[in-house]
Every structure is written in structure tokens, then in C-alpha cells.
Scaffold this motif. Structure first.
Motif, mmCIF file in Angstrom:
data_model
loop_
_atom_site.group_PDB
_atom_site.id
_atom_site.type_symbol
_atom_site.label_atom_id
_atom_site.label_comp_id
_atom_site.label_asym_id
_atom_site.label_seq_id
_atom_site.Cartn_x
_atom_site.Cartn_y
_atom_site.Cartn_z
ATOM 1 N N LYS A 93 9.731 81.192 110.088
ATOM 2 C CA LYS A 93 10.958 81.973 109.929
ATOM 3 C C LYS A 93 10.686 83.426 110.337
ATOM 4 C CE LYS A 93 13.208 78.582 107.832
ATOM 5 N NZ LYS A 93 14.353 77.884 108.452
ATOM 6 N N ARG A 94 11.664 84.019 110.967
ATOM 7 C CA ARG A 94 11.556 85.426 111.381
ATOM 8 C C ARG A 94 12.555 86.229 110.564
ATOM 9 N NH1 ARG A 94 12.742 88.612 116.200
ATOM 10 N NH2 ARG A 94 10.898 89.907 116.615
ATOM 11 N N ILE A 95 12.068 87.259 109.865
ATOM 12 C CA ILE A 95 12.920 87.996 108.922
ATOM 13 C C ILE A 95 12.788 89.494 109.157
ATOM 14 C CG2 ILE A 95 13.444 88.414 106.493
ATOM 15 C CD1 ILE A 95 12.304 85.652 105.877
ATOM 16 N N LEU A 96 13.929 90.156 109.220
ATOM 17 C CA LEU A 96 13.987 91.608 109.391
ATOM 18 C C LEU A 96 14.204 92.255 108.030
ATOM 19 C CD1 LEU A 96 14.260 94.176 111.187
ATOM 20 C CD2 LEU A 96 16.704 93.634 111.381
ATOM 21 N N VAL A 97 13.393 93.259 107.730
ATOM 22 C CA VAL A 97 13.521 94.005 106.472
ATOM 23 C C VAL A 97 13.684 95.479 106.817
ATOM 24 C CG1 VAL A 97 12.490 94.568 104.241
ATOM 25 C CG2 VAL A 97 12.035 92.334 105.292
ATOM 26 N N THR A 98 14.822 96.064 106.450
ATOM 27 C CA THR A 98 14.998 97.502 106.661
ATOM 28 C C THR A 98 14.479 98.268 105.444
ATOM 29 O OG1 THR A 98 17.215 97.769 105.668
ATOM 30 C CG2 THR A 98 17.119 96.952 107.940
ATOM 31 N N GLY A 99 14.105 99.508 105.665
ATOM 32 C CA GLY A 99 13.528 100.291 104.570
ATOM 33 C C GLY A 99 12.239 99.694 104.067
ATOM 34 N N ALA A 100 11.438 99.160 104.987
ATOM 35 C CA ALA A 100 10.296 98.327 104.598
ATOM 36 C C ALA A 100 8.990 99.092 104.443
ATOM 37 C CB ALA A 100 10.102 97.212 105.639
ATOM 38 N N GLU A 159 17.186 94.533 120.675
ATOM 39 C CA GLU A 159 15.928 94.265 121.382
ATOM 40 C C GLU A 159 14.933 93.470 120.555
ATOM 41 O OE1 GLU A 159 14.597 98.134 122.426
ATOM 42 O OE2 GLU A 159 16.099 98.431 124.019
ATOM 43 N N LEU A 160 15.137 93.420 119.247
ATOM 44 C CA LEU A 160 14.178 92.734 118.376
ATOM 45 C C LEU A 160 14.307 91.219 118.422
ATOM 46 C CD1 LEU A 160 14.256 95.059 115.219
ATOM 47 C CD2 LEU A 160 12.460 94.880 116.948
ATOM 48 N N GLY A 161 15.401 90.707 118.969
ATOM 49 C CA GLY A 161 15.554 89.260 119.097
ATOM 50 C C GLY A 161 16.287 88.614 117.941
ATOM 51 N N ASP A 162 16.003 87.329 117.737
ATOM 52 C CA ASP A 162 16.720 86.536 116.740
ATOM 53 C C ASP A 162 15.986 86.538 115.398
ATOM 54 O OD1 ASP A 162 18.392 85.834 118.844
ATOM 55 O OD2 ASP A 162 17.214 84.052 119.325
ATOM 56 N N PHE A 163 16.779 86.365 114.321
ATOM 57 C CA PHE A 163 16.197 86.314 112.984
ATOM 58 C C PHE A 163 16.809 85.164 112.176
ATOM 59 C CE2 PHE A 163 15.615 90.739 114.243
ATOM 60 C CZ PHE A 163 14.285 90.935 113.910
ATOM 61 N N ASP A 164 15.988 84.617 111.276
ATOM 62 C CA ASP A 164 16.463 83.612 110.323
ATOM 63 C C ASP A 164 16.935 84.268 109.028
ATOM 64 O OD1 ASP A 164 15.453 80.933 111.641
ATOM 65 O OD2 ASP A 164 13.788 82.369 111.777
ATOM 66 N N GLY A 165 16.471 85.489 108.779
ATOM 67 C CA GLY A 165 16.838 86.183 107.556
ATOM 68 C C GLY A 165 16.858 87.682 107.754
ATOM 69 N N LEU A 166 17.610 88.350 106.907
ATOM 70 C CA LEU A 166 17.727 89.806 106.959
ATOM 71 C C LEU A 166 17.794 90.339 105.535
ATOM 72 C CD1 LEU A 166 18.478 92.627 108.156
ATOM 73 C CD2 LEU A 166 20.863 91.809 108.232
ATOM 74 N N VAL A 167 17.022 91.388 105.269
ATOM 75 C CA VAL A 167 17.108 92.102 104.000
ATOM 76 C C VAL A 167 17.464 93.552 104.309
ATOM 77 C CG1 VAL A 167 15.975 92.758 101.851
ATOM 78 C CG2 VAL A 167 15.359 90.601 102.966
ATOM 79 N N ASN A 168 18.635 93.965 103.881
ATOM 80 C CA ASN A 168 19.076 95.349 104.053
ATOM 81 C C ASN A 168 18.654 96.149 102.829
ATOM 82 O OD1 ASN A 168 20.648 95.371 106.618
ATOM 83 N ND2 ASN A 168 21.888 93.828 105.546
#
Length: 245
Positions: free
Chosen positions: A9-16, A74-83
Motif C-alpha cells: 500500500k502507498r500512503i501519503l501523510v501530510t505534516g509528517a 507528481e507523487l503518483g497514486d495512493f491507497d491511503g491519505l492522512v491529512n
């Protein structure tokens, strides 16, 4: 929880780079996810990358709408996101300035709209069964003195979370918010170091204490996981019972 769920799984986390966001990024990484840590703090991103080389990083000021869209695209696709990125500017109601209000709403609310639009759109195109978690606060549901802009922004986060859940649900994308009480991050320890102030808040928490980062992390990871497969549109307090009083 299936500990293998996040592998692949690919997950983006902002404020990380610090606090709760960093804790979330590291826990997802430990569980096998490919984590992309996004922040405007380039020095902290470099330190995170040096310590955890397989974590991807991206630097952008989330209050810059157009540049944020370019970077996230530009970062591509994600399965999850945490804002998780956010700001808290404390001012009494009668002194709350337009600048403070605009900064707070831009980062705490508008940035979630921006990043989530991009990530969710790609989930829909790629038919990804995704999950989004927005970090809100107990301040979305209870008035806190000197927190006019912050309370307003977190109430907006909860409301937007429900609309996102409604509209993205048919695409198999779940959206929830997590609403912590005071959490003992480095900043939290500084902000609540004064005993009288801290004890006044703790007296309103039935469990009688503030939270630890891992206690929020555990809930976020659960909401991203298959264990929460029917959970969407919720605002889940992690507050020791504060909102029950």
C-alpha cells in the motif's frame, strides 16, 4: 488487525515531520506501507529521510494551492491519505485577526480539500479501494477559550469529512476524521507545561490525563485498515471522555 494489510500500500501523510504526523508515518512504515511524508519543513524532512531511507519525502507549502497541486500530482497514486498538517493560533475572540483566521483556514481546511481532491481523483480513475483520514480535534465539538479560528477550522474539517464520505463512498473510498484531546507531542508538552492551565483541562477529561502520540496513531492506522472496512463519515474522539462530559 492483519499486520500484512499495508504491505504494497502507498500512503501519503501530510505534516509528517513531527508530532502525530511523524508517529503515523513511522507506524505505517513499520507495518510495511510505502510512505510518502509531505511537509514544508525541509530540514526535518531531510532528518526523517536520513533515519528512514525507504520513506519518500516531498516538500511544499500547503497554503500554496497551485504548487501543492503540482507536487501532489507528481507523487503518483495512493491507497491511503492522512491529512495531518495543521496550525493553531490562539487569540481571544474579540482579538482574532483576519490574518490569523485566514492562515488557520488555509492550512487546516483548504489544504485538506486540495490534497484530497487530487488523491481521491486518482483513486477513482485507478479504481483503488482507498481510505482517507483527516486529523481534526475535540475543538471541533467543544468551545475552547482563545481558539476561535482553530475551533472553526476543525468543525469545518468534520463537516467536510462527512461530505467526502458521502460523495466518495460510491467509489469505495472511506473518509473519517480523528478528534484528539491534548496530545503530548513536543509542542503539546510546551503549550501545556503550566500546571494550573494543564490541571484545568485535565479536570474535564474523565480519564484524568492527556493523550500520547501512539494513542492517536493506533486509531488512525485502524481507520486506514481493512478492520474499519465499514467505517466511513465518522468523527472519532480520542479524548479520554472529554466530549462525553
Amino acid at each position: 488487525m492483519n499486520t500484512n494489510y499495508f504491505r504494497g500500500k502507498r500512503i501519503l501523510v501530510t505534516g509528517a515531520c513531527q508530532g502525530i504526523g511523524r508517529g503515523i508515518a513511522l507506524e505505517l512504515w513499520r507495518n510495511g506501507a510505502t510512505v510518502v511524508a509531505l511537509s514544508n519543513q525541509e530540514a526535518n524532512l531531510k532528518r526523517l529521510k536520513a533515519e528512514y531511507r525507504s520513506i519518500e519525502t516531498a516538500a511544499v507549502d500547503l497554503t500554496d494551492w497551485d504548487r501543492t497541486r503540482e507536487v501532489v500530482e507528481e507523487l503518483g497514486d495512493f491507497d491511503g491519505l492522512v491529512n495531518c498538517a495543521g496550525v493553531c493560533i490562539t487569540e481571544p475572540f474579540l482579538e482574532c485577526s483576519p490574518r490569523s483566521f485566514d492562515i488557520t483556514m488555509s492550512l487546516n481546511v483548504k489544504a485538506i480539500l486540495n490534497v484530497s481532491q487530487i488523491v481521491a481523483s486518482k483513486m477513482i480513475v485507478k479504481k483503488i479501494k482507498g481510505a482517507i483520514v483527516n486529523i481534526s480535534s475535540q475543538a471541533s465539538m467543544a468551545a475552547l477559550a482563545n481558539h476561535t479560528a482553530y475551533c472553526a477550522s476543525k468543525a469545518a474539517v468534520d463537516s467536510m469529512t462527512r461530505v467526502m464520505a458521502l460523495e466518495l463512498g460510491p467509489h469505495n473510498i472511506r473518509v473519517n476524521s480523528v478528534n484528539p484531546t491534548v496530545i503530548m507531542t513536543d509542542l503539546g508538552r510546551q503549550a501545556w507545561a503550566e500546571p494550573v492551565k494543564a490541571n484545568a483541562m485535565k479536570s474535564k477529561i474523565p480519564l484524568g490525563r492527556f493523550g500520547e502520540v501512539q494513542e492517536v496513531v493506533n486509531v488512525v492506522v485502524f481507520l486506514l485498515s481493512e478492520g474499519a472496512s465499514l467505517v466511513s463519515g465518522t468523527s472519532l474522539p480520542v479524548d479520554g471522555g472529554f466530549l462525553a462530559t
